[in-house]
Write an enzyme that holds these catalytic residues in place. Sequence first.
Site, short mmCIF file in Angstrom:
data_model
loop_
_atom_site.label_atom_id
_atom_site.label_comp_id
_atom_site.label_asym_id
_atom_site.label_seq_id
_atom_site.Cartn_x
_atom_site.Cartn_y
_atom_site.Cartn_z
N LYS A 97 -1.98 6.44 22.34
CA LYS A 97 -2.26 8.32 22.76
C LYS A 97 -2.35 8.74 22.08
O LYS A 97 -1.49 9.80 21.19
CB LYS A 97 -1.08 8.69 23.88
CG LYS A 97 -0.66 7.90 25.05
CD LYS A 97 0.27 8.81 26.09
CE LYS A 97 -0.05 7.46 27.35
NZ LYS A 97 1.53 8.02 27.78
N THR A 114 0.28 -1.09 0.00
CA THR A 114 -0.46 -0.28 -0.35
C THR A 114 1.30 1.15 0.23
O THR A 114 0.46 2.29 -0.50
CB THR A 114 -0.51 -0.02 0.92
OG1 THR A 114 -1.46 -1.37 1.18
CG2 THR A 114 -2.18 1.07 1.33
C1 NCD Z 1 -4.91 -5.85 3.38
C2 NCD Z 1 -5.00 -4.40 4.53
O1 NCD Z 1 -3.83 -3.98 5.06
O2 NCD Z 1 -5.83 -4.52 4.92
N1 NCD Z 1 -3.90 -5.16 2.32
C3 NCD Z 1 -3.19 -4.30 1.55
O3 NCD Z 1 -3.67 -2.92 2.22
N2 NCD Z 1 -2.86 -4.52 0.31
C4 NCD Z 1 -5.34 -6.40 3.66
C5 NCD Z 1 -4.58 -7.73 4.87
O4 NCD Z 1 -3.62 -7.23 5.04
O5 NCD Z 1 -5.02 -8.78 4.74
#
Ligand code: NCD
Length: 306
Positions: free
Chosen positions: A84, A56
Amino acid sequence: MEFAGRDIVSIRDFSREEIDHVLEMTDVVEPMAKKGSHTLDGKIMATLFFEPSTRTRLSFESAMYRYGGKCLGFAEPKIASVEKGENLADTVRVVESYADVLVIRHPLEGAARLAAEFASVPVINAGTGAEEHPTQAMLDLYTMRKELGKIDGLNIVLAGDLRYGRTVHSLAYALSLYDINLHLVSPPLLKMKKEVLEEVKGRIKVHELEDLSKVIPEADVIYMTRIQKERFGSLEDYEKVRGSYILTADDLSPAKPGMIVMHPLPRVDEIANSVDDTPHSKYFKQVWYGLLVRMSLIGLVLGALS
Ligand code: NCD
């Protein structure tokens, strides 16, 4: 429709019309993603990742670089002191002097909302606890639209960890703005979070079940998810549901020819490698679409697109 300066905290803050606009702008940025662009020359994005993430964060950073912008930030898996709220507020008030847009991922629900309240620049939620992951929901919708030509009328299956998975929470909210049938497949322990289910049920038809094989023949989309081990209260509970669903190429033989299999990634064992070579697999294409949707969102909140 005004996007400039706006925060992207929850998918629930967006109407169907606004989401459709993001998807339309995503088509517009595709050539820029391929060729590169100078549209955001001089702009800086900060990625504040208080939870581990590779894809991401790289997706947001790549989106910014392809636009001509620059990135800075951190990705610390363990920062106990940020539990916090005050500390997060201070971090945000410092970093907003360094960047034009903040992208935040945090283990605590509500963290992105808090950051947005303190920041004078737009805040984009890249995942908060088991709560929401709005940009993932938008890229999931974009994938369906690109691959199937529409969203309305589809039979969509969300399978796996519907309790702790934040992607399926945002996606279920988003899908409830469309005219679709939603099938929620999970073990009893991992059923869709109640507050999400109640809201979604008020708008569309929802069918909850445990056996994935029952819905494969009618599905247009099967969206598999990872069991979110790190969010379980005890390892014992995790062991009870580990490996609940393992989708193989053989399981897909009764599927419609055009059915697509999606996954937010990373996968553990819920989709066997045999599925990768079938025409149904779209999870790696989703990664490319994710980059485009993030370019679209960054462009919109920074006022480069309207
Ligand atoms: C997801 C997340 O972080 O919620 N992954 C991502 O955004 N690439 C899904 C997951 O971690 O299973």
